[in-house]
Design a protein around this motif. Sequence first.
Motif, mmCIF file in Angstrom:
data_model
loop_
_atom_site.group_PDB
_atom_site.id
_atom_site.type_symbol
_atom_site.label_atom_id
_atom_site.label_comp_id
_atom_site.label_asym_id
_atom_site.label_seq_id
_atom_site.Cartn_x
_atom_site.Cartn_y
_atom_site.Cartn_z
ATOM 1 N N GLY A 68 0.835 -1.196 0.000
ATOM 2 C CA GLY A 68 0.000 0.000 0.000
ATOM 3 C C GLY A 68 0.871 1.247 0.000
ATOM 4 O O GLY A 68 2.110 1.162 0.024
ATOM 5 N N GLU A 69 0.209 2.375 -0.038
ATOM 6 C CA GLU A 69 0.944 3.637 -0.053
ATOM 7 C C GLU A 69 0.366 4.582 0.990
ATOM 8 O O GLU A 69 -0.817 4.499 1.325
ATOM 9 C CB GLU A 69 0.832 4.294 -1.425
ATOM 10 N N LEU A 70 1.204 5.464 1.458
ATOM 11 C CA LEU A 70 0.769 6.510 2.373
ATOM 12 C C LEU A 70 1.394 7.815 1.913
ATOM 13 O O LEU A 70 2.620 7.915 1.775
ATOM 14 C CB LEU A 70 1.186 6.201 3.809
ATOM 15 N N SER A 71 0.564 8.779 1.633
ATOM 16 C CA SER A 71 1.038 10.126 1.288
ATOM 17 C C SER A 71 0.551 11.059 2.384
ATOM 18 O O SER A 71 -0.655 11.197 2.606
ATOM 19 C CB SER A 71 0.466 10.571 -0.061
ATOM 20 N N THR A 72 1.488 11.650 3.083
ATOM 21 C CA THR A 72 1.117 12.539 4.185
ATOM 22 C C THR A 72 1.077 13.987 3.711
ATOM 23 O O THR A 72 1.796 14.384 2.794
ATOM 24 C CB THR A 72 2.105 12.406 5.347
ATOM 25 N N GLN A 73 0.183 14.731 4.339
ATOM 26 C CA GLN A 73 0.051 16.164 4.089
ATOM 27 C C GLN A 73 -0.162 16.489 2.602
ATOM 28 O O GLN A 73 0.415 17.431 2.080
ATOM 29 C CB GLN A 73 1.267 16.922 4.628
ATOM 30 N N VAL A 74 -1.017 15.729 1.926
ATOM 31 C CA VAL A 74 -1.325 16.058 0.529
ATOM 32 C C VAL A 74 -2.113 17.354 0.445
ATOM 33 O O VAL A 74 -2.162 18.000 -0.595
ATOM 34 C CB VAL A 74 -2.075 14.916 -0.194
ATOM 35 N N SER A 75 -2.740 17.680 1.528
ATOM 36 C CA SER A 75 -3.394 18.968 1.714
ATOM 37 C C SER A 75 -3.286 19.251 3.210
ATOM 38 O O SER A 75 -2.826 18.397 3.980
ATOM 39 C CB SER A 75 -4.855 18.891 1.271
ATOM 40 N N THR A 76 -3.704 20.416 3.641
ATOM 41 C CA THR A 76 -3.577 20.759 5.048
ATOM 42 C C THR A 76 -4.293 19.722 5.915
ATOM 43 O O THR A 76 -5.494 19.494 5.753
ATOM 44 C CB THR A 76 -4.160 22.161 5.311
ATOM 45 N N ARG A 77 -3.512 19.064 6.772
ATOM 46 C CA ARG A 77 -4.005 18.028 7.687
ATOM 47 C C ARG A 77 -4.749 16.886 6.968
ATOM 48 O O ARG A 77 -5.655 16.281 7.526
ATOM 49 C CB ARG A 77 -4.882 18.639 8.779
ATOM 50 N N VAL A 78 -4.358 16.585 5.738
ATOM 51 C CA VAL A 78 -4.981 15.491 4.978
ATOM 52 C C VAL A 78 -3.892 14.518 4.539
ATOM 53 O O VAL A 78 -2.936 14.894 3.863
ATOM 54 C CB VAL A 78 -5.737 16.018 3.735
ATOM 55 N N ASP A 79 -4.054 13.284 4.972
ATOM 56 C CA ASP A 79 -3.189 12.196 4.530
ATOM 57 C C ASP A 79 -4.012 11.278 3.630
ATOM 58 O O ASP A 79 -5.229 11.150 3.798
ATOM 59 C CB ASP A 79 -2.675 11.377 5.721
ATOM 60 N N VAL A 80 -3.352 10.638 2.690
ATOM 61 C CA VAL A 80 -4.032 9.712 1.781
ATOM 62 C C VAL A 80 -3.349 8.354 1.904
ATOM 63 O O VAL A 80 -2.121 8.267 1.795
ATOM 64 C CB VAL A 80 -3.981 10.208 0.321
ATOM 65 N N ALA A 81 -4.150 7.326 2.132
ATOM 66 C CA ALA A 81 -3.613 5.971 2.236
ATOM 67 C C ALA A 81 -4.331 5.079 1.237
ATOM 68 O O ALA A 81 -5.520 5.258 0.963
ATOM 69 C CB ALA A 81 -3.813 5.435 3.656
ATOM 70 N N SER A 82 -3.589 4.141 0.693
ATOM 71 C CA SER A 82 -4.209 3.136 -0.177
ATOM 72 C C SER A 82 -3.750 1.764 0.272
ATOM 73 O O SER A 82 -2.612 1.582 0.710
ATOM 74 C CB SER A 82 -3.835 3.373 -1.650
ATOM 75 N N ILE A 83 -4.654 0.820 0.178
ATOM 76 C CA ILE A 83 -4.325 -0.579 0.458
ATOM 77 C C ILE A 83 -4.844 -1.408 -0.701
ATOM 78 O O ILE A 83 -5.797 -1.030 -1.381
ATOM 79 C CB ILE A 83 -4.935 -1.072 1.793
ATOM 80 N N ARG A 84 -4.192 -2.509 -0.916
ATOM 81 C CA ARG A 84 -4.607 -3.400 -1.999
ATOM 82 C C ARG A 84 -5.267 -4.620 -1.372
ATOM 83 O O ARG A 84 -4.709 -5.224 -0.460
ATOM 84 C CB ARG A 84 -3.413 -3.796 -2.848
ATOM 85 N N GLN A 85 -6.453 -4.947 -1.868
ATOM 86 C CA GLN A 85 -7.199 -6.069 -1.328
ATOM 87 C C GLN A 85 -7.709 -6.938 -2.478
ATOM 88 O O GLN A 85 -8.043 -6.421 -3.538
ATOM 89 C CB GLN A 85 -8.400 -5.581 -0.521
ATOM 90 N N PRO A 86 -7.802 -8.260 -2.259
ATOM 91 C CA PRO A 86 -8.355 -9.139 -3.289
ATOM 92 C C PRO A 86 -9.803 -8.752 -3.604
ATOM 93 O O PRO A 86 -10.567 -8.383 -2.710
ATOM 94 C CB PRO A 86 -8.288 -10.523 -2.647
ATOM 95 N N LEU A 87 -10.171 -8.844 -4.871
ATOM 96 C CA LEU A 87 -11.519 -8.474 -5.297
ATOM 97 C C LEU A 87 -12.479 -9.654 -5.351
ATOM 98 O O LEU A 87 -13.665 -9.497 -5.133
ATOM 99 C CB LEU A 87 -11.479 -7.818 -6.690
ATOM 100 N N GLY A 88 -11.974 -10.815 -5.713
ATOM 101 C CA GLY A 88 -12.855 -11.972 -5.831
ATOM 102 C C GLY A 88 -12.449 -12.866 -6.987
ATOM 103 O O GLY A 88 -11.337 -12.806 -7.491
ATOM 104 N N VAL A 89 -13.381 -13.677 -7.412
ATOM 105 C CA VAL A 89 -13.141 -14.679 -8.445
ATOM 106 C C VAL A 89 -13.007 -14.006 -9.809
ATOM 107 O O VAL A 89 -13.742 -13.073 -10.127
ATOM 108 C CB VAL A 89 -14.312 -15.698 -8.464
ATOM 109 N N VAL A 90 -12.055 -14.490 -10.593
ATOM 110 C CA VAL A 90 -11.866 -14.002 -11.957
ATOM 111 C C VAL A 90 -11.857 -15.195 -12.914
ATOM 112 O O VAL A 90 -11.666 -16.335 -12.495
ATOM 113 C CB VAL A 90 -10.546 -13.202 -12.115
ATOM 114 N N ALA A 91 -12.077 -14.914 -14.175
ATOM 115 C CA ALA A 91 -12.012 -15.948 -15.214
ATOM 116 C C ALA A 91 -11.184 -15.418 -16.358
ATOM 117 O O ALA A 91 -11.143 -14.213 -16.605
ATOM 118 C CB ALA A 91 -13.419 -16.314 -15.696
ATOM 119 N N GLY A 92 -10.517 -16.294 -17.051
ATOM 120 C CA GLY A 92 -9.731 -15.914 -18.221
ATOM 121 C C GLY A 92 -10.185 -16.703 -19.426
ATOM 122 O O GLY A 92 -10.425 -17.904 -19.330
ATOM 123 N N ILE A 93 -10.317 -16.031 -20.535
ATOM 124 C CA ILE A 93 -10.631 -16.696 -21.803
ATOM 125 C C ILE A 93 -9.375 -16.589 -22.642
ATOM 126 O O ILE A 93 -8.907 -15.490 -22.940
ATOM 127 C CB ILE A 93 -11.833 -16.035 -22.498
#
Length: 167
Positions: free
Chosen positions: A121-146
């Motif tokens: 994941g990522e963490l960006s601190t102070q992207v705006s005044t007193r605003v931090d942005v965090a991202s996490i990666r999570q599994p979405l579910g079942v996929v299929a391939g053709i």
Amino acid sequence: MKTISHFIGGKPVEGTSDRFGPVWNPATGVQEKQVAFATADEVDAAVAAAKDAFTTWGASSLARRTAILFKYRELLDAHRDEIAELITAEHGKVHSDALGEVARGMEIVELACGISVQLKGELSTQVSTRVDVASIRQPLGVVAGITPFNFPAMVPMWMFPLAIACG
């Protein structure tokens, strides 16, 4: 004649549609096998089994998932010649081209083995005044391939190892 059945929930399942597709040996033109066509219920059962597996697989650790992929890569490497022989027998590729297909697929398996850096994941601190942005990666579910018939090992290996690694 040998029938290629379905693989659902970790085990072979005989098809019930009474419909089959021929599997020809491209070198001789002789039908050597047949593949069972799935019913809508069999497709639904495969999707349900995948959804059931996702509940535990998606929650498993990245370390466990990549350890399994490393073992898969070892098995591919140990059996690459046998896999190439199957591709030659069922698709008509010359053995050297089939070996190359396995090798190109293994490159993506290797990428999936080392995916932990890309899944951070990522963490960006102070992207705006007193605003931090965090991202996490999570599994979405079942996929299929053709995938296309003419690359029976390589193209699927471009898809499923990454899906497995990501949960």
